[in-house]
Design a protein around this motif. Structure first.
Motif, PDB file in Angstrom:
ATOM      1  N   ASP B  99       0.859  -1.185   0.000  1.00  0.00           N
ATOM      2  CA  ASP B  99       0.000   0.000   0.000  1.00  0.00           C
ATOM      3  C   ASP B  99       0.896   1.237   0.000  1.00  0.00           C
ATOM      4  OD1 ASP B  99      -2.314   1.418  -0.012  1.00  0.00           O
ATOM      5  OD2 ASP B  99      -2.568   1.383   2.168  1.00  0.00           O
ATOM      6  N   THR B 100       0.401   2.290  -0.599  1.00  0.00           N
ATOM      7  CA  THR B 100       1.147   3.539  -0.602  1.00  0.00           C
ATOM      8  C   THR B 100       0.639   4.428   0.523  1.00  0.00           C
ATOM      9  OG1 THR B 100       1.204   3.315  -2.987  1.00  0.00           O
ATOM     10  CG2 THR B 100       1.925   5.417  -2.078  1.00  0.00           C
ATOM     11  N   LEU B 101       1.539   4.852   1.410  1.00  0.00           N
ATOM     12  CA  LEU B 101       1.117   5.725   2.502  1.00  0.00           C
ATOM     13  C   LEU B 101       1.039   7.155   1.989  1.00  0.00           C
ATOM     14  CD1 LEU B 101       3.268   4.333   5.449  1.00  0.00           C
ATOM     15  CD2 LEU B 101       0.851   3.939   4.964  1.00  0.00           C
ATOM     16  N   PRO B 102       0.007   7.873   2.386  1.00  0.00           N
ATOM     17  CA  PRO B 102      -0.107   9.262   1.924  1.00  0.00           C
ATOM     18  C   PRO B 102       0.961  10.143   2.570  1.00  0.00           C
ATOM     19  CG  PRO B 102      -1.833   8.745   3.492  1.00  0.00           C
ATOM     20  CD  PRO B 102      -1.094   7.471   3.253  1.00  0.00           C
ATOM     21  N   THR B 109       6.133   2.632  14.420  1.00  0.00           N
ATOM     22  CA  THR B 109       6.820   1.340  14.479  1.00  0.00           C
ATOM     23  C   THR B 109       6.489   0.557  13.224  1.00  0.00           C
ATOM     24  OG1 THR B 109       4.922   0.446  15.632  1.00  0.00           O
ATOM     25  CG2 THR B 109       6.798   1.113  16.988  1.00  0.00           C
ATOM     26  N   VAL B 110       7.417  -0.233  12.767  1.00  0.00           N
ATOM     27  CA  VAL B 110       7.158  -1.123  11.639  1.00  0.00           C
ATOM     28  C   VAL B 110       7.255  -2.549  12.157  1.00  0.00           C
ATOM     29  CG1 VAL B 110       7.889  -1.853   9.353  1.00  0.00           C
ATOM     30  CG2 VAL B 110       8.152   0.537  10.051  1.00  0.00           C
ATOM     31  N   PRO B 111       6.123  -3.299  12.141  1.00  0.00           N
ATOM     32  CA  PRO B 111       6.164  -4.672  12.664  1.00  0.00           C
ATOM     33  C   PRO B 111       7.105  -5.557  11.829  1.00  0.00           C
ATOM     34  CG  PRO B 111       3.928  -3.977  12.138  1.00  0.00           C
ATOM     35  CD  PRO B 111       4.826  -2.925  11.642  1.00  0.00           C
ATOM     36  N   GLU B 112       7.417  -6.734  12.418  1.00  0.00           N
ATOM     37  CA  GLU B 112       8.388  -7.632  11.794  1.00  0.00           C
ATOM     38  C   GLU B 112       7.964  -8.084  10.408  1.00  0.00           C
ATOM     39  OE1 GLU B 112       9.181 -10.984  14.236  1.00  0.00           O
ATOM     40  OE2 GLU B 112       9.698  -9.702  15.944  1.00  0.00           O
ATOM     41  N   ASN B 113       6.644  -8.346  10.255  1.00  0.00           N
ATOM     42  CA  ASN B 113       6.193  -8.903   8.980  1.00  0.00           C
ATOM     43  C   ASN B 113       6.025  -7.827   7.907  1.00  0.00           C
ATOM     44  OD1 ASN B 113       4.085  -7.783  10.355  1.00  0.00           O
ATOM     45  ND2 ASN B 113       2.572  -9.280   9.639  1.00  0.00           N
ATOM     46  N   CYS B 114       6.377  -6.588   8.251  1.00  0.00           N
ATOM     47  CA  CYS B 114       6.206  -5.527   7.260  1.00  0.00           C
ATOM     48  C   CYS B 114       7.537  -4.888   6.899  1.00  0.00           C
ATOM     49  CB  CYS B 114       5.281  -4.436   7.807  1.00  0.00           C
ATOM     50  SG  CYS B 114       3.605  -4.996   7.990  1.00  0.00           S
ATOM     51  N   GLN B 115       7.539  -4.308   5.728  1.00  0.00           N
ATOM     52  CA  GLN B 115       8.726  -3.581   5.275  1.00  0.00           C
ATOM     53  C   GLN B 115       8.274  -2.216   4.803  1.00  0.00           C
ATOM     54  OE1 GLN B 115      10.607  -5.895   2.257  1.00  0.00           O
ATOM     55  NE2 GLN B 115      12.256  -6.529   3.611  1.00  0.00           N
ATOM     56  N   LEU B 116       9.000  -1.192   5.226  1.00  0.00           N
ATOM     57  CA  LEU B 116       8.644   0.148   4.804  1.00  0.00           C
ATOM     58  C   LEU B 116       9.704   0.645   3.832  1.00  0.00           C
ATOM     59  CD1 LEU B 116       6.606   2.414   5.150  1.00  0.00           C
ATOM     60  CD2 LEU B 116       8.055   3.328   6.967  1.00  0.00           C
ATOM     61  N   ASP B 117       9.257   0.954   2.643  1.00  0.00           N
ATOM     62  CA  ASP B 117      10.148   1.508   1.639  1.00  0.00           C
ATOM     63  C   ASP B 117       9.470   2.797   1.209  1.00  0.00           C
ATOM     64  OD1 ASP B 117      11.879   2.038  -0.368  1.00  0.00           O
ATOM     65  OD2 ASP B 117      11.160   0.453  -1.712  1.00  0.00           O
ATOM     66  N   THR B 118       9.596   3.834   2.034  1.00  0.00           N
ATOM     67  CA  THR B 118       8.778   5.051   1.940  1.00  0.00           C
ATOM     68  C   THR B 118       8.588   5.507   0.484  1.00  0.00           C
ATOM     69  OG1 THR B 118       9.863   5.646   3.992  1.00  0.00           O
ATOM     70  CG2 THR B 118       8.442   7.317   2.981  1.00  0.00           C
ATOM     71  N   PRO B 119       7.358   5.779   0.019  1.00  0.00           N
ATOM     72  CA  PRO B 119       6.146   5.729   0.837  1.00  0.00           C
ATOM     73  C   PRO B 119       5.449   4.381   0.788  1.00  0.00           C
ATOM     74  CG  PRO B 119       5.656   6.699  -1.265  1.00  0.00           C
ATOM     75  CD  PRO B 119       7.084   6.255  -1.344  1.00  0.00           C
ATOM     76  N   ASN B 120       6.081   3.332   0.246  1.00  0.00           N
ATOM     77  CA  ASN B 120       5.375   2.059   0.103  1.00  0.00           C
ATOM     78  C   ASN B 120       5.565   1.156   1.311  1.00  0.00           C
ATOM     79  OD1 ASN B 120       4.397   2.687  -2.410  1.00  0.00           O
ATOM     80  ND2 ASN B 120       6.261   1.977  -3.437  1.00  0.00           N
ATOM     81  N   LEU B 121       4.438   0.592   1.754  1.00  0.00           N
ATOM     82  CA  LEU B 121       4.450  -0.336   2.871  1.00  0.00           C
ATOM     83  C   LEU B 121       4.033  -1.689   2.328  1.00  0.00           C
ATOM     84  CD1 LEU B 121       4.377  -0.817   6.065  1.00  0.00           C
ATOM     85  CD2 LEU B 121       1.911  -0.527   5.789  1.00  0.00           C
ATOM     86  N   SER B 122       4.822  -2.736   2.574  1.00  0.00           N
ATOM     87  CA  SER B 122       4.355  -4.062   2.162  1.00  0.00           C
ATOM     88  C   SER B 122       4.420  -4.999   3.356  1.00  0.00           C
ATOM     89  CB  SER B 122       5.180  -4.589   0.986  1.00  0.00           C
ATOM     90  OG  SER B 122       6.510  -4.753   1.393  1.00  0.00           O
ATOM     91  N   CYS B 123       3.356  -5.789   3.526  1.00  0.00           N
ATOM     92  CA  CYS B 123       3.251  -6.666   4.686  1.00  0.00           C
ATOM     93  C   CYS B 123       2.945  -8.084   4.243  1.00  0.00           C
ATOM     94  CB  CYS B 123       2.142  -6.197   5.626  1.00  0.00           C
ATOM     95  SG  CYS B 123       2.515  -4.649   6.424  1.00  0.00           S
ATOM     96  N   TYR B 124       3.541  -9.056   4.942  1.00  0.00           N
ATOM     97  CA  TYR B 124       3.245 -10.456   4.709  1.00  0.00           C
ATOM     98  C   TYR B 124       2.192 -10.878   5.723  1.00  0.00           C
ATOM     99  CZ  TYR B 124       3.729 -15.483   4.414  1.00  0.00           C
ATOM    100  OH  TYR B 124       3.449 -16.805   4.282  1.00  0.00           O
ATOM    101  N   ILE B 125       1.024 -11.342   5.236  1.00  0.00           N
ATOM    102  CA  ILE B 125      -0.062 -11.683   6.153  1.00  0.00           C
ATOM    103  C   ILE B 125      -0.130 -13.186   6.401  1.00  0.00           C
ATOM    104  CG2 ILE B 125      -2.569 -11.557   6.479  1.00  0.00           C
ATOM    105  CD1 ILE B 125      -1.206  -8.897   6.620  1.00  0.00           C
ATOM    106  N   GLY B 150      -5.229  16.729   1.678  1.00  0.00           N
ATOM    107  CA  GLY B 150      -6.514  16.113   1.294  1.00  0.00           C
ATOM    108  C   GLY B 150      -6.394  14.685   0.793  1.00  0.00           C
ATOM    109  N   ILE B 151      -5.195  14.126   0.684  1.00  0.00           N
ATOM    110  CA  ILE B 151      -5.078  12.727   0.278  1.00  0.00           C
ATOM    111  C   ILE B 151      -5.171  11.863   1.527  1.00  0.00           C
ATOM    112  CG2 ILE B 151      -3.589  11.014  -0.821  1.00  0.00           C
ATOM    113  CD1 ILE B 151      -2.340  13.345  -2.373  1.00  0.00           C
ATOM    114  N   ARG B 152      -6.195  11.016   1.580  1.00  0.00           N
ATOM    115  CA  ARG B 152      -6.428  10.228   2.792  1.00  0.00           C
ATOM    116  C   ARG B 152      -5.721   8.885   2.702  1.00  0.00           C
ATOM    117  NH1 ARG B 152      -8.423  14.523   5.534  1.00  0.00           N
ATOM    118  NH2 ARG B 152      -6.394  14.911   4.696  1.00  0.00           N
ATOM    119  N   ALA B 153      -5.754   8.173   3.809  1.00  0.00           N
ATOM    120  CA  ALA B 153      -5.087   6.870   3.850  1.00  0.00           C
ATOM    121  C   ALA B 153      -5.726   5.892   2.867  1.00  0.00           C
ATOM    122  CB  ALA B 153      -5.167   6.302   5.259  1.00  0.00           C
TER     123      ALA B 153
END
Lengths: 409, 426
Positions: B99-102, B109-125, B150-153
Motif C-alpha cells: 500500500d502507498t502511505l499518503p 513502528t514497523v512490525p516484523e512482517n512488514c517492510q517500509l520503503d517510503t512511501p510504500n508499505l508491504s506486509c506479509y499476512i 486532502g489525500i487520505r489513507a
C-alpha cells in the motif's frame, strides 16, 4: 327434389358450417361488443342444414347473388323463428344493431361457404370421386378456418390485452371491446408507460445492437468458411461439410452452465459483449451450412474467369461470389437476426443489470404480480412487432432461408 | 504404363489447402471456444462439487481506516487494515499486500512482517481461512501536510498477491453429482416426461404441418396472407407467445379461454390448463388420469413449430410432378387414394428428416416449458431440470450432471437416426 348422396352431404355440410360459423360469430360478437352471449349452435346447425339443402337444389347455373341472397335471408329468418328471437340466448333488443349484423354475417358466411363447397354440384347422386372431392373441399375450408383461429387467437389476445386495463379484464375476460373515444394517449397508455418508466427504449436499442452485431459477425465468419468448404479442396472438406450441422445440435442448456461459470470469472457475464460472443458462435455453423449449399450452386466458371484475369481469392469472393449470392446472404442475415432477436436463455441467464437488458430479458422482468398484465402484453407486442414487420417485409427471403437452414428449434 | 494420379501434393494444392484452413480458422476458433470447450467443461464440472456461490473466487477484501480521525497535526493515530476472505470455503495462502502511505503520515513502528520503503508499505499476512478476517494495526503519526493535502489513507487501494485454490480448476473429482441425480426418485419421471414431450410434440408439429400444407396447396384468394399468418407462431419471440398463452389459459378470473368455454357451456368450472398435473376423465366407466399441463405444453410445442414442417412439406408437395397425379386420375384414383398412395409416399423422405430434426430440437427445448409452467405440474423435462438443479438449487455440479445425461441421450439418438435414416437429404 332429387335425393342422393350429394343431397345428404349438402345438408350435413350445411349443418356443420352453420354450427361452426355460429360459434365464430358468437365469439366475435362477444369479444367485440362485450355482450354476454351464448350462441345457440344446435339451432344454427339446423338452419344451416336447411340452407345447405336449399343451395344444393338451386342448379349451379342459377346460383347468383340474388338467389343465394334469398337463401341467406331465409336462413336468418329460420334461425330467428326457431330460437324465439333469441339467437344468441339474449334478448334481440339488447344491442339489436350488433346482433342483427352478426346474424347477417353468419348467414352470409354459411351460404358463401356452401356455395364454394358445392360449386358444380347439384342435388342427386354422384360417383365416389365426386363425393370425395366434395369432402376434400369441406375439409380444406374447415381446416383453413380452424387453423386460422388457432394460430391467430393468442396474438389477438396479446394485442387486445395490451390496450385494455386489468380491472375491466378481470370483470369480464371476454370483453375486448375497445373504446376509441378515450383518445390515443389513453388507449396506448401501457406502451407509453413501458417506454417512460420501464426503460423499454433502452431494451429495444440493446436488442437491436446485439442482433445487428450478431448478423455482421456471423457473416464475417461464415462467408469465408462457407467459400472454403464449397470451393477449395483440402483434407477434411467432406467431413466438415457434413459435420458442421452437428455443432448446431448441441443443446444450449448444456452450454449454459460452463459459459455461465467461465463468463462469471472473466467478468463477461453481465455484459452485452458476452451475448455478442455467444450468439454468433451458435449461429455461424448454420449460416456456414446454408451459404456453402448456395455457393456450390453458383457456376464455378465465373470465379475461374476472375482468377484468370488476375483477381486474388479474396477479391473473387468479394467481387464475384458475394454479389451473386446476395439472395442467400439476405436470407441468412434475416434468419440470424431472427434467432438473435428472439433468443431467451442466454439473455435470461447472463443479464442482471436492467441497463443492458435485451427485449426478451426485459419482458420477463415484467412477469411479476406487481406489474399489471396489460404491461406484460404490451412488452410482448413491442418485442414481436419489429421481427414480424421485418419478416413480412422480406418474407420471400426468410422462407427460403428457413427451408435451407431447416434446423433452428 | 502407370495411369495412377500423382501421389505427391503439388505446390498449388498446398497453397489451396493453406488458404482453406486460413478461411476456416476464425470459425473453428469461435466454435471451439464457445461450443466445444464449454461442452468439455460441462463434463468437467459434472464431476466436481461446485455451488453457484463458489464462482466468486476467493480474494482478500481490504478495509483501511485511521482511528481516531486526525484533526490536528502531530496527533498519534492507529492505521488499521481489516482483511477479509471473500470466500466462505476456500483459504487464502501467502497473502502479501502493498500500500502507498499518503504524504504526512509516518509510521512510528514497523512490525516484523512488514517492510517500509517510503512511501510504500508491504506486509506479509500469511493464511486467511475461508470466511475469516484479520486485523493489522500500525501506530502512526499525522503531520500537518496530511491534513492540508486532502489525500487520505484509503485514497490508495492496497494491492495484494495471494494463492488460492479455484474450485473450477482444482483436481479434486467426485461422482456425487451423478449419484445424487440417478438416485433421486423424480429423475425417472423427468426422463419419461421428456420423452412424452419430445415424441408427442414432434408428431403434433408434423401432423399439423401436414394438414396446413394440404390446406394451402390449393390456390385461393388471400393465400399469401394466410401463409404469412401461419408462420407467425414460429417467427414471434418465444417470450411473447408463451406469455400470451399463459394469459389466454389463465384459470383465475380474467382467463379468456376458460371464460369462453364456460360461456359456451362446455365446462362447469375453470380448468387450470397449465397448473394442474392430472385431470380425471371418465370414458366408458373407466377413470383415466389425463396429464393436463403436459398436454397443454405439448399443444404449445405443436402450435409453435408446425410452421416449420408446414413450409418444408409444402415445398416438397409443390415439387411432386403433376403428371403423376394426371396418371393416377386416368387410372381412376379418387382424391383420398391419390393422397394415400401418391402424396404420402412422396413425402415420406421429408417427413422422416423433419421428424429427426424436430425430435432433436424438441428434446433440447428449454424456453417453452420454462416460460409456460416453470417445470411445475408434471412438466419438468431434463432441460428444465438442468436449470432447476444448477440455478434454483444452485448446485452447478448436479446441473452439469443432468446436462451430461441430456447430451448422452441426444448423442445416442443422433447416432441411431443417422444410421437408420434414408440417405436422400432434404
Amino acid at each position: 327434389m332429387r335425393f342422393g348422396s350429394i343431397t345428404i352431404l349438402a345438408g350435413m355440410i350445411g349443418a356443420l358450417w352453420g354450427g361452426v360459423w355460429m360459434t365464430v360469430t358468437g365469439l366475435l360478437l362477444m369479444l367485440i361488443t362485450g355482450l354476454i352471449v351464448v350462441p345457440s349452435i344446435g339451432l344454427a346447425a339446423l338452419a344451416g342444414l336447411v340452407t345447405g339443402l336449399a343451395v344444393v337444389m338451386i342448379t349451379p347455373a342459377q346460383r347468383n347473388k340474388i338467389s343465394l341472397g334469398l337463401v341467406a335471408v331465409g336462413g336468418v329468418i329460420l334461425l330467428l323463428v326457431t330460437s324465439g328471437l333469441e339467437p344468441f340466448s339474449t334478448s334481440i333488443t339488447q344491442q339489436i344493431f350488433s346482433q342483427i349484423i352478426a346474424l347477417l354475417i353468419w348467414s352470409g358466411l354459411v351460404v358463401g361457404s356452401l356455395a364454394l363447397c358445392l360449386d358444380g354440384y347439384e342435388a342427386g347422386r354422384a360417383k365416389r370421386y365426386r363425393v370425395e372431392m366434395l369432402l376434400i373441399r369441406l375439409f380444406k375450408g374447415m381446416g383453413l378456418l380452424l387453423f386460422s383461429i388457432f394460430v391467430a387467437l393468442p396474438f389477438y389476445i396479446m394485442v387486445m390485452t395490451s390496450l385494455k386495463n386489468q380491472q375491466s379484464l378481470l370483470q369480464n375476460p371476454l370483453d375486448f371491446s375497445i373504446d376509441l373515444t378515450q383518445g390515443m394517449a389513453s388507449l396506448f397508455r401501457s406502451y407509453i408507460e413501458l417506454f417512460n418508466d420501464y426503460h423499454f427504449g433502452t431494451f429495444l436499442l440493446n436488442s437491436a445492437i446485439v442482433s445487428v452485431v450478431t448478423v455482421v459477425l456471423t457473416l464475417l465468419f461464415a462467408i469465408p468458411g462457407a467459400y472454403a468448404v464449397a470451393r477449395l479442396r483440402f483434407p477434411g472438406q467432406l467431413f466438415l461439410s457434413r459435420s458442421i450441422l452437428l455443432i448446431y445440435m448441441v443443446p444450449a442448456i448444456v452450454l449454459v452452465i460452463p459459459l455461465y461459470a467461465i463468463f462469471s470469472q472473466l467478468g463477461l457475464r453481465d455484459s452485452l459483449l458476452g451475448l455478442m460472443v455467444v450468439y454468433p458462435a451458435t449461429t455461424i455453423p448454420v449460416a456456414l451450412y446454408m451459404l456453402q449449399g448456395y455457393f456450390r450452386g453458383l457456376p464455378p466458371e465465373l470465379e475461374e474467369a476472375g482468377l484468370m484475369d488476375g483477381l486474388s481469392r479474396w477479391q473473387v469472393i468479394t467481387k464475384i461470389t458475394m454479389p451473386l449470392a446476395l439472395p442467400a446472404l439476405a436470407s441468412v442475415s434475416l434468419y440470424v437476426f431472427m434467432i438473435a432477436w428472439n433468443e431467451f436463455l442466454f439473455a435470461f441467464m447472463f443479464l442482471d443489470d436492467f441497463q443492458i437488458f435485451t427485449l426478451s430479458r426485459g419482458v420477463v422482468s415484467l412477469n411479476s404480480s406487481e406489474v399489471p398484465r396489460q404491461h406484460l402484453m404490451a412488452g410482448s407486442v413491442v418485442a414481436t412487432v419489429p421481427v414480424l414487420v421485418i419478416f413480412l417485409w422480406f418474407e420471400k427471403y426468410l422462407v427460403s432461408g428457413l427451408t435451407a437452414g431447416s434446423v433452428k428449434g | 504404363m502407370n495411369h495412377q494420379p500423382p501421389k505427391h501434393v503439388g505446390a498449388l494444392a498446398k497453397r489451396e489447402r493453406f488458404l482453406a484452413y486460413r478461411m476456416l480458422l476464425p470459425t473453428f476458433l469461435i466454435v471451439l471456444g464457445i461450443v466445444l470447450l464449454p461442452l468439455l467443461a460441462n463434463f468437467w464440472i459434472s464431476f466436481k462439487s461446485v455451488e453457484l456461490g463458489d464462482l466468486r473466487a476467493a480474494r482478500p477484501m481490504f478495509n483501511e481506516q485511521l482511528k481516531p480521525r486526525p484533526k490536528t497535526a502531530d496527533q498519534e493515530v492507529t492505521l488499521r487494515y481489516r482483511i477479509r476472505n471473500s470466500s466462505k470455503k476456500e483459504a487464502l495462502t501467502n497473502v502479501v499486500f502493498t500500500d502507498t502511505l499518503p504524504e504526512g503520515l509516518t509510521l512510528l513502528t514497523v512490525p516484523e512482517n512488514c517492510q517500509l520503503d517510503t512511501p510504500n508499505l508491504s506486509c506479509y499476512i500469511g493464511t486467511i481461512d475461508g470466511g475469516k478476517r484479520l486485523d493489522l494495526k500500525l501506530q502512526a503519526l499525522v503531520k500537518q501536510a496530511y491534513i492540508d493535502n486532502g489525500i487520505r489513507a484509503r485514497s490508495s487501494k492496497p494491492i495484494a498477491s495471494y494463492d488460492t485454490v479455484n474450485v473450477l480448476t482444482s483436481l479434486s473429482f467426485t461422482l456425487d453429482n451423478f449419484r445424487k441425480v440417478f438416485s433421486a426418485d423424480e429423475f425417472w419421471t423427468v426422463l419419461r416426461v421428456s420423452f412424452y414431450y419430445t415424441i408427442f410434440g414432434t408428431l403434433g408439429a408434423l401432423v399439423l404441418g401436414l394438414f396446413a400444407a394440404q390446406i394451402l396447396n390449393t390456390s385461393f384468394v388471400g393465400r399469401p396472407v394466410i401463409r404469412g399468418l401461419f408462420l407467425f407462431p414460429y417467427v414471434a419471440p418465444v417470450i411473447a407467445v408463451a406469455f400470451a398463452w399463459v394469459l389466454l389459459l389463465d384459470a383465475g378470473p380474467g382467463g379468456t379461454f376458460n371464460a369462453m368455454l364456460q360461456q359456451m357451456g362446455m365446462v362447469e368450472g375453470p380448468i387450470n390448463f397449465l397448473g394442474q398435473k392430472d385431470i380425471s376423465v371418465e370414458i366408458l366407466g373407466l377413470t383415466i388420469n389425463f396429464p393436463m399441463a403436459l398436454t397443454t405444453v405439448i399443444t404449445f410445442e405443436a402450435w409453435r413449430y408446425f410452421p416449420l414442417s408446414f413450409l418444408f412439406i409444402l415445398a416438397r408437395m409443390q415439387s411432386i410432378p403433376s403428371d403423376m397425379y394426371e396418371a393416377a386420375e386416368m387410372d381412376g384414383a379418387t382424391p383420398f387414394q391419390q393422397f394415400w398412395y401418391l402424396s404420402l409416399p412422396q413425402l415420406l423422405g421429408i417427413l422422416s428428416v423433419l421428424f429427426l430434426l424436430r425430435f432433436i430440437w424438441t428434446f433440447n427445448k428449454f424456453d417453452d416449458i420454462f416460460l409456460l409452467t416453470g417445470g411445475a405440474a408434471g412438466t419438468r423435462t431434463l432441460t428444465v431440470d438442468v436449470y432447476e438443479q444448477a440455478f434454483a438449487v444452485s448446485n452447478l455440479g448436479a446441473g452439469a450432471a443432468v446436462a451430461v445425461v441430456v447430451f448422452v441421450v441426444l448423442l445416442s439418438f443422433s447416432i441411431l437416426f443417422f444410421k437408420f435414416s434414408p440417405q436422400d437429404d432434404a
